[in-house]
Design a protein around this motif. Structure first.
Motif, PDB file in Angstrom:
ATOM      1  N   LEU A 142       0.825  -1.209   0.000  1.00  0.00           N
ATOM      2  CA  LEU A 142       0.000   0.000   0.000  1.00  0.00           C
ATOM      3  C   LEU A 142       0.863   1.265   0.000  1.00  0.00           C
ATOM      4  N   ARG A 143       1.935   1.251   0.780  1.00  0.00           N
ATOM      5  CA  ARG A 143       2.785   2.432   0.827  1.00  0.00           C
ATOM      6  C   ARG A 143       3.366   2.740  -0.547  1.00  0.00           C
ATOM      7  N   ASN A 144       3.669   1.680  -1.286  1.00  0.00           N
ATOM      8  CA  ASN A 144       4.269   1.897  -2.589  1.00  0.00           C
ATOM      9  C   ASN A 144       3.266   2.358  -3.637  1.00  0.00           C
ATOM     10  N   VAL A 145       1.970   2.227  -3.365  1.00  0.00           N
ATOM     11  CA  VAL A 145       1.007   2.767  -4.325  1.00  0.00           C
ATOM     12  C   VAL A 145       0.478   4.115  -3.845  1.00  0.00           C
ATOM     13  N   ALA A 146       1.010   4.610  -2.748  1.00  0.00           N
ATOM     14  CA  ALA A 146       0.467   5.834  -2.154  1.00  0.00           C
ATOM     15  C   ALA A 146       0.587   7.033  -3.092  1.00  0.00           C
TER      16      ALA A 146
END
Lengths: 343, 326
Positions: B239-243
């Motif tokens: 999720l952090r990488n798609v933020a």
């Protein structure tokens, strides 16, 4: 039978089968693979792309990409069967008992977290340890894999390291919870040639110190020759040859192994021109009858086409070949074959 | 990095100056305000006096400058139609719009991200498929139609929820809120769903596709191979990488929620600034239109600025890049 060995192998596969169901039928990506790795031993697994090497490694840690699945056989880790475990139990084994090193350190590390955070989260997932203690261990782990100035660099992000340094970080991550087995899947393929030897030496030293068993998947015979104790040659999802590394390299019994050696610069001493194994490995969708290697085999005979696929038992547990090469004349055979393709 | 932040703020100010020019030109080119204000019965002396009072005989640049400085203080002059200060009229209407927009935005972001993650990790499951199918409705039906459908089902047929207005509001002096009364909360439900549905489905579909891509990345595979719990793999790593893409789109969508509240407010006769703007357009009440335009542009520019700065907070590579250029 004598009494069972008091120390169970770190990893033992018994007749492992991996199937990939597709719309046009089921592919057997790994077929009837059995081997054991003793604690502290390094088993090299070689073969062309698609031979099932990585698939075998992924099956062991339970990370096959669906729809691929283990369709048969058993996986034992330190005497305990693990292929039947549930997702949660298998998750706790990954990282804690089996460490994994992937090919490309640049994409293996999360780009948005510091390497310290990634080490700490891994340790805290498996060890009952405070954040502070985990951080101290993370520094020690980075020092051990040879990151200079580990204390200052622990809060750096992956992009601030070179490729070789990143792979050292990956190795630190794989080993930080003290696993008894490491599966290294092409650990040097994505690295500069100049740092490949360093990384292999590092992996070998750390595992020797800890008594960690290693399954080293690679297509680089040079890496195997330098590192492994024993070597497994795979072809089309099957075991082609299994034996001590010097035996297999110097006195290959399976024609495929001999071909691999002859096509490797380091192993084909002084041959003017590298040998090429004719043809390509068959697709899993249309494996030939009989021995899967026979269409490319310079020594194939009539029965190779007919007799159902041979197992290692065909050559006393060494090579899955009906007509294994003569140990004394193996090199000559290969040399002759090499001459043949050179013309 | 500081230089990057300052440069972005400078760009934002520039954009606001340009929109200010557009808003200001409305006064000059959309009819003569003096005509509108004085009506039919007037003398030339009245016209001259009003021109002088409004400063309309000053040079263009001077007028623009005084428009900007007044706008910066929140002074947009008098409404042509109501004869009261525009700031006062907008301040009365703003709480209604902001409360509606806030509820819609929270609904859109929370549900959009949650459903998006669920649809990504349970890809092919019946519930995930059902969510994806339902999201097509949100993406493809126009807002006013959704509003009318909801009114028809829940107000007309079932009679559960009011079809228009804000219900009872509590006046806190500087703010009137509908959050504190049962009828105020009931009145919020339908407009909030109508306003937030499109944004929710958009965010959801984006989160799903981005998450599916992220979950196939090597670092997610390696995180699993390290034995991290699935929750950490999904939320902390994937999720952090798609933020970054998700925040970009979400930010713009939040702007649209306020800007396009106009339609929802019209359907539900919601007494907010959107409805005010529509009425102002009908009466060519330019001060209100100009103030609305400026308010929306300040908001969009502000959201964009926050979005850009949030990239720096999320991605260390951008921080290093921004630092390197200083």
């Amino acid at each position: 039978m004598s009494a069972p060995d008091p120390v169970p192998p770190a990893l033992e596969l018994r007749n492992l089968r991996v199937d990939i169901p597709t719309r046009r039928g089921t592919l057997r990506a790994v077929d009837d693979v059995s081997f054991a790795i003793a604690p502290g031993e390094i088993l090299g697994v070689v073969g062309e792309s698609g031979a099932g090497k990585s698939m075998t490694g992924n099956a062991v840690i339970g990370l096959l990409d669906p729809p691929a699945r283990i369709a048969g056989g058993e996986v034992h880790l330190n005497g305990r069967r693990i292929d039947t475990l549930g997702r949660g139990a298998l998750r706790r084994i990954r990282g804690a008992e089996i460490g994994m090193v992937f090919q490309d350190p640049t994409s293996s590390l999360d780009p948005l977290l510091t390497i310290g955070d990634q080490l700490v989260e891994t340790m805290r997932a498996h060890l009952d340890i405070s954040g502070k203690a985990a951080r101290a261990r993370a520094v020690a782990a980075l020092e051990e894999v040879g990151i200079p100035g580990a204390r200052d660099r622990i809060d750096s992000y992956p992009f601030q390291f070179s490729g070789g340094m990143r792979q050292r970080v990956v190795i630190a991550l794989a080993l930080c919870a003290e696993p008894s087995l490491v599966i290294a899947d092409e650990p040097t393929t994505a690295l500069d040639v100049s740092v490949q030897a360093q990384i292999i030496a590092l992996l070998k030293r750390l595992c020797a110190e800890r008594g960690t068993a290693v399954m080293l998947v690679t297509h680089d015979m040079g890496v195997i020759a330098e590192t492994a104790d024993r070597v497994l040659v795979m072809y089309a999802g099957r075991m082609a040859e299994l034996g001590p590394v010097r035996e297999v390299i110097d006195r290959a019994r399976h024609p495929y192994t001999a071909g691999l050696m002859a096509s490797t610069p380091a192993a084909s001493r002084g041959a003017r021109r590298l040998y090429q194994i004719p043809g390509a490995m068959p697709r899993l969708t249309d494996l030939p009858e009989g021995c899967p290697f026979h269409p490319r085999c310079p020594k194939a005979q009539e029965d190779c086409r007919r007799v159902p696929r041979p197992t290692l038992a065909a050559d006393g547990g060494r090579a899955a070949c009906l007509h294994p090469l003569d140990p004394e004349r193996g090199a000559e055979d290969v040399a002759r074959a090499a001459e043949g393709t050179a013309r | 990095m500081l230089a990057y932040v300052l440069r972005r703020i400078g760009q934002s100010v520039l954009v606001l100056l340009v929109t200010g020019l557009v808003a200001f030109s409305m006064f000059r080119f959309v009819g003569d305000p003096v005509d509108n204000m004085l009506g039919q019965e007037r003398t030339q002396a009245d016209v001259e006096r009003l021109r002088d009072r409004l400063g309309l005989d000053e040079p263009f640049a001077v007028q623009y400058w005084s428009f900007l400085t007044n706008a910066a203080r929140g002074d947009f002059g008098l409404s042509y139609r109501q004869g009261r200060p525009v700031a006062e009229i907008i301040a009365e209407r703003l709480p209604a719009t902001l409360e509606l927009a806030a509820v819609s935005a929270v609904l859109a972001v929370v549900l959009g991200v949650a459903f998006g993650i669920y649809a990504a990790i349970r890809r092919g499951g019946w519930l995930a498929n059902a969510i994806m199918t339902a999201s097509l409705i949100g993406v493809s039906l126009p807002t006013f139609l959704i509003g009318i459908l909801l009114i028809w089902i829940f107000s007309v047929e079932l009679g559960w929820l009011p079809s228009y207005g804000r219900g009872e509001v509590v006046d806190l002096g500087w703010w009137s809120t509908g959050f504190l009364t049962a009828s105020g909360l009931k009145a919020l439900i339908l407009p909030a769903i109508t306003l937030g549905l499109y944004q929710m489905t958009l965010i959801m579909r984006l989160v799903r596709s981005e998450m599916m891509e992220a979950l196939g990345q090597d670092f997610v595979r390696f995180a699993r191979a390290r034995g991290l719990p699935e929750r950490a793999v999904t939320l902390r790593h994937a999720l952090r990488n798609v933020a970054v893409p998700v925040i970009t789109v979400t930010g713009l969508q939040l702007g649209s929620i306020i800007a396009f509240a106009i339609i929802t407010e019209t359907v539900f006769q919601w007494p907010g600034v959107g409805l005010l703007f529509i009425n102002a357009v009908q009466f060519v009440d330019i001060p209100i239109m100009a103030a609305y335009l400026m308010g929306i542009s300040v908001m969009f520019v502000g959201i964009n600025l926050v979005v850009d700065l949030s990239y720096l907070a999320i991605d260390p590579r951008l921080r290093a890049g921004a630092g390197g250029r200083t």
